[in-house]
Design an enzyme around this catalytic site. Structure first.
Site, PDB file in Angstrom:
ATOM      1  N   HIS A 306       0.864  -1.186   0.000  1.00  0.00           N
ATOM      2  CA  HIS A 306       0.000   0.000   0.000  1.00  0.00           C
ATOM      3  C   HIS A 306       0.897   1.231   0.000  1.00  0.00           C
ATOM      4  O   HIS A 306       1.581   1.496   0.983  1.00  0.00           O
ATOM      5  CB  HIS A 306      -0.895  -0.026   1.255  1.00  0.00           C
ATOM      6  CG  HIS A 306      -1.909   1.069   1.292  1.00  0.00           C
ATOM      7  ND1 HIS A 306      -3.255   0.835   1.226  1.00  0.00           N
ATOM      8  CD2 HIS A 306      -1.776   2.418   1.390  1.00  0.00           C
ATOM      9  CE1 HIS A 306      -3.921   1.979   1.288  1.00  0.00           C
ATOM     10  NE2 HIS A 306      -3.032   2.954   1.385  1.00  0.00           N
ATOM     11  N   HIS A 349      -0.494   4.354  11.494  1.00  0.00           N
ATOM     12  CA  HIS A 349       0.657   5.220  11.319  1.00  0.00           C
ATOM     13  C   HIS A 349       0.563   6.444  12.234  1.00  0.00           C
ATOM     14  O   HIS A 349      -0.502   6.783  12.740  1.00  0.00           O
ATOM     15  CB  HIS A 349       0.779   5.673   9.860  1.00  0.00           C
ATOM     16  CG  HIS A 349      -0.388   6.482   9.356  1.00  0.00           C
ATOM     17  ND1 HIS A 349      -1.616   5.934   9.099  1.00  0.00           N
ATOM     18  CD2 HIS A 349      -0.492   7.799   9.042  1.00  0.00           C
ATOM     19  CE1 HIS A 349      -2.439   6.867   8.666  1.00  0.00           C
ATOM     20  NE2 HIS A 349      -1.790   8.013   8.626  1.00  0.00           N
ATOM     21  N   GLU A 355      -3.532  15.811   9.714  1.00  0.00           N
ATOM     22  CA  GLU A 355      -4.480  15.408   8.675  1.00  0.00           C
ATOM     23  C   GLU A 355      -5.905  15.796   9.047  1.00  0.00           C
ATOM     24  O   GLU A 355      -6.491  15.227   9.959  1.00  0.00           O
ATOM     25  CB  GLU A 355      -4.401  13.895   8.458  1.00  0.00           C
ATOM     26  CG  GLU A 355      -3.007  13.384   8.111  1.00  0.00           C
ATOM     27  CD  GLU A 355      -2.914  11.872   8.112  1.00  0.00           C
ATOM     28  OE1 GLU A 355      -3.964  11.209   8.290  1.00  0.00           O
ATOM     29  OE2 GLU A 355      -1.802  11.342   7.946  1.00  0.00           O
ATOM     30  N   HIS A 379      -6.573  14.127  12.693  1.00  0.00           N
ATOM     31  CA  HIS A 379      -5.530  13.346  13.336  1.00  0.00           C
ATOM     32  C   HIS A 379      -4.280  14.226  13.336  1.00  0.00           C
ATOM     33  O   HIS A 379      -3.645  14.413  12.306  1.00  0.00           O
ATOM     34  CB  HIS A 379      -5.295  12.029  12.588  1.00  0.00           C
ATOM     35  CG  HIS A 379      -6.538  11.187  12.513  1.00  0.00           C
ATOM     36  ND1 HIS A 379      -7.160  10.890  11.316  1.00  0.00           N
ATOM     37  CD2 HIS A 379      -7.279  10.612  13.473  1.00  0.00           C
ATOM     38  CE1 HIS A 379      -8.222  10.147  11.559  1.00  0.00           C
ATOM     39  NE2 HIS A 379      -8.323   9.961  12.861  1.00  0.00           N
ATOM     40  N   HIS A 385      -3.023   6.715  14.429  1.00  0.00           N
ATOM     41  CA  HIS A 385      -4.381   6.462  13.955  1.00  0.00           C
ATOM     42  C   HIS A 385      -4.323   5.415  12.857  1.00  0.00           C
ATOM     43  O   HIS A 385      -3.242   4.983  12.446  1.00  0.00           O
ATOM     44  CB  HIS A 385      -5.052   7.744  13.457  1.00  0.00           C
ATOM     45  CG  HIS A 385      -4.251   8.500  12.436  1.00  0.00           C
ATOM     46  ND1 HIS A 385      -3.153   9.259  12.769  1.00  0.00           N
ATOM     47  CD2 HIS A 385      -4.380   8.612  11.095  1.00  0.00           C
ATOM     48  CE1 HIS A 385      -2.639   9.815  11.689  1.00  0.00           C
ATOM     49  NE2 HIS A 385      -3.358   9.427  10.652  1.00  0.00           N
TER      50      HIS A 385
END
Length: 453
Positions: A306, A349, A355, A379, A385
């Site tokens: 990913h 992460h 964010e 976040h 999170h």
């Protein structure tokens, strides 16, 4: 009284019926455009003739210092110079529109937060009175950082105009349709589209279909630009041709009007006797845009793993640190998931970026429940999170065939700086107090047996 309010149908003076140009708009990001609403209004071969046709005034709008490389500026040919649209200023209060630094000692910004959509009210709200600041970051006075807002708009601005000397505005509609009648032309936006309004540009906002709700990223720093594609090359992500600048349109209207200016985080208004939207022709590369988010071409892993969410960057506003953005505008839209033997949703992460996310429509893959259209989440920097238990279990145990992630469009205002909650975000907006509990049920799965999965 003559009143000109519609865009001229031609996109270019040389070829009014240019094939492939959307009526009312000119394609390209950062292009040097030229457009006129009356034939011959735009000087050719020079910027500042001794006398302009139609008795117009030549005026330059600069978005960068004169010596910047490349300079960003637009030459405007207008009925009156802008100094006629500026008189004595009176300070006014727009209590819900905040600017950084805005650190409330009674508000805790350290945490993971999520909000339901900010509800509409019965009160008539314009673009100015309906702005609700959620977070701020940096310092508007030193032109660093940003603010994130929710707008609630039910009423058009009538003989009212606005510009921000502080910031460039990135507008993300979620509900309803708006018209931005700017000095340089008309931009209509609706959900699945965005608008970019440069610092210093005068405009008014009209409701085409309401009520209207959406999100705004207020960029105090360097203006948004297209991100470098690196090894991706010349194609995919956002393509320059899909950004649309308006053709010239103007008003010749003499009526008592109000111009509001946002300057160093404060709001002032001045009373004038005419519409300031009187640019008959213009040329340059400092202009507003609209962009259809459905034209964003996502890229991703086609075998395993990913990638970082930076592959979904639509626009970026650079900071003084190479590779570290003042703001990234990131889009998570429909796409195919095909990676093998891979945990496909965003992994757990924590990072240096803060964010702020918003949901335009549909379901976000990392949070199947609770993050609904019109909602937001924050976040903050270096706070962990990731997926909730349902998303983790589903992705860990699903049959990994090709899967279309469909009916989804979310975005992120990501910044290098910590985002501080406003009092409105902490106390008035519909905060989900139980959001942090979405990770409570995550279980310890550790088994020390060699080779055990």
């Amino acid at each position: 009284m003559n009143q000109h309010t519609q865009p001229h149908p031609g996109a270019y003076t040389q070829a009014p019926d240019t094939v492939g140009t959307t009526p009312g708009y000119m394609p390209g990001f950062g292009n040097d455009f030229e457009t006129e609403a009356l034939p011959g209004a735009l000087p050719q071969g020079m910027n500042s003739p001794q006398k302009c046709d139609y008795g117009l005034y030549g005026e330059q709008l600069s978005g960068t210092a004169f010596t910047a490389n490349p300079p960003e500026r637009t030459w405007c040919y207008r009925i009156r110079p802008s100094v006629k649209h500026s008189h004595r200023y009176t300070k006014i209060d727009l209590p819900y529109w905040k600017s950084a630094p805005c650190v409330d000692p009674d508000v805790i910004s350290l945490g993971q937060y999520r909000w339901d959509p900010v509800p509409h009210t019965d009160a008539p709200l314009t673009w100015l009175t309906g702005m609700r600041t959620m977070t701020t970051a940096g310092d508007v006075n030193t032109q660093v950082g940003m603010a994130s807002h929710v707008y609630l708009v039910t009423a058009s601005m009538v003989d009212e105009y606005f510009f921000s000397a502080d910031s460039e505005l990135l507008v993300v509609p979620q509900e309803g349709r708006l018209r931005f009648f700017t000095e340089l032309g008309i931009i209509d936006v609706e959900p699945k589209e965005i608008a970019i309004l440069p610092r210093g540009l005068v405009y008014r906002v009209e409701v085409l279909e309401g009520p209207c709700r959406g999100f705004v990223c207020e960029n105090y720093g360097q203006k948004f630009e297209m991100p470098g594609r690196g090894p991706i090359g010349a194609n995919c992500m956002a393509n320059p041709r899909d950004f649309k600048a308006p053709v010239a349109a103007f008003e010749d209207k003499e009526v008592p009007s109000t111009l509001t200016v946002k300057w160093c985080g404060q709001f002032h208004e001045t009373k004038i006797g005419q519409s300031p939207l009187d640019v008959v022709a213009w040329h340059g590369n400092y202009a507003p845009y609209k962009y259809d988010l459905r034209t964003y071409c996502p890229v991703g892993a086609i075998l395993f793993d990913h990638p970082d969410p930076s592959i979904f960057t639509v626009l970026t506003a650079p900071s003084g640190v190479p590779g570290t953005a003042n703001i990234d505008f990131v889009l998570f839209r429909e796409r195919w998931m095909v990676a093998e033997n891979t945990f496909r949703p965003p992994w757990y992460h924590k990072n240096i970026m803060s964010e702020m996310m918003g949901n335009i429509y549909g379901q976000y893959d990392a949070k199947p429940q609770g993050f609904i259209p019109g909602g937001m989440s924050l976040h903050n920097m270096m706070l962990p999170h990731g997926p909730d238990k349902n998303a983790f279990e589903g992705a860990s145990n699903s049959n990994l065939g090709p899967e279309k992630l469909d009916n989804t469009m979310s975005f992120m205002f990501e910044t290098r700086f910590p985002q501080h909650l406003t009092q409105f975000a902490a106390q008035e907006a519909p905060l989900q107090d139980d959001y942090i509990d979405c990770w409570t049920s995550l279980e310890k799965k550790f088994d020390g047996t060699p080779g055990k999965k």
